[in-house]
Design an enzyme around this catalytic site. Sequence first.
Site, PDB file in Angstrom:
ATOM      1  N   CYS A 162       0.845  -1.189   0.000  1.00  0.00           N
ATOM      2  CA  CYS A 162       0.000   0.000   0.000  1.00  0.00           C
ATOM      3  C   CYS A 162       0.889   1.250   0.000  1.00  0.00           C
ATOM      4  CB  CYS A 162      -0.954  -0.065   1.194  1.00  0.00           C
ATOM      5  SG  CYS A 162      -2.135   1.275   1.295  1.00  0.00           S
ATOM      6  N   ASP A 199      -9.258  -2.680  -7.445  1.00  0.00           N
ATOM      7  CA  ASP A 199      -8.448  -1.649  -6.789  1.00  0.00           C
ATOM      8  C   ASP A 199      -8.262  -0.469  -7.740  1.00  0.00           C
ATOM      9  OD1 ASP A 199      -6.884  -0.353  -4.938  1.00  0.00           O
ATOM     10  OD2 ASP A 199      -5.202  -1.755  -5.032  1.00  0.00           O
ATOM     11  N   HIS A 208      -7.764  -4.658  -2.645  1.00  0.00           N
ATOM     12  CA  HIS A 208      -6.585  -3.977  -2.109  1.00  0.00           C
ATOM     13  C   HIS A 208      -6.295  -4.524  -0.707  1.00  0.00           C
ATOM     14  CE1 HIS A 208      -3.858  -0.452  -1.757  1.00  0.00           C
ATOM     15  NE2 HIS A 208      -4.158  -0.562  -0.466  1.00  0.00           N
TER      16      HIS A 208
END
Length: 296
Positions: free
Chosen positions: A186, A233, A264
Amino acid sequence: MNLKKAEDFDPELLILFDAYVHGTIDRRGFLAGAQKHAVAGMSASMLLAALSPNFAQAQQVSPDDSRLRTERLAYPSPDGHGTVNGYLVRPANASGPLPAILVVHENRGLNPHIEDIARRLALDGFMAFAPDALTPLGGYPGDEDKARQLFAKLDQAKSREDLVAAARHLKSRSDCSGKLGVVGFCWGGGVAHLLATRLPELDAAVPFYGNHPPVEEAAKVRAPLLIHFAAVDERINAAWPAYESALKAAGVRYTAHVYAGTQHGFNNDTTPRFDAASAGLAWERTLAFFEKNLRG
C-alpha cells in the site's frame, strides 16, 4: 454471523472500507455508509470490527523465535526527520553478511503485521529491516485508527527521505552483503516504487498495490521490478497503463501480476480482505524474485 473472508462481505462495503482505511472518509462516514449492509445481529460498528486487523490470530512467526535475532535500532535521516526507529531481524545462525530487504509498512506505521513479515523474510535467510515512519509522532501507537490519524499529519516529503535513508543505512551495514531489495505494501508499495527511482544501487523492488511515481520518473529505474496488483483496486490500478508504457519506453525490467477477484490489501492476513491463495502465490513469487536478484 461469522465473517472471515472477503467473499463474506458485499464488494461495495469492502470499497467503502478501503476509502476509510486511506482517509477518504472518516469513521463516521464509514459507519453511515455501512448502515445499509447491517443485518440482524451485525451492526455497522460490528462490520467495522470484523474488517479490522486481528494481529494475534494472523501471526506466523513469534517475536521470540529462537531461530532469529531481533533488534530495535535508530538510524540517521538528515534530510528527513533526523532520527527514525526501526526493527531489524536476522537469522540467528548467520555466519556472514546477508542480502538485505527493506520492509515498508502500510499507512499505519510499524504494526505487528509488518514486524511479522520481517521475521518471515529473516527465516528465509535475509536480513530484514522495517522502519517506522511514525517515529517523529511517537511511533506506531498500538491502535490502527490512531495510527491512520497520525499518519495524515506526517510531513510526507520528509517521510520519503526517511525511507531513502533507511535503504542506504541498511545497504551500508557491515553485515549486509551489498545486495539490497525492498518490499512494500500500500503506502509502502508506493515507497518501493519511489526507491526504485531514487536509488540506482537498489537491486530489486517489489511493490504490493502501491501508488506509481509520475511517468517521467520511470526512466530513472535501474532495479528489476515485481509488481503485485489486486484486481478490484481502481484507486491504484487506474495509473498503471501510463506508468507501464513509461517503463517499457525506458527499457526497465519488470513483471506485473494481477490477482483475480482480490481486493486492495489481499496480502495482509490480519483482515478479511486477505486472499490466502493469491497471497501465497504472490509471496512465492516475491521470494523467488529476491533469491534471483539478491542471492542468485
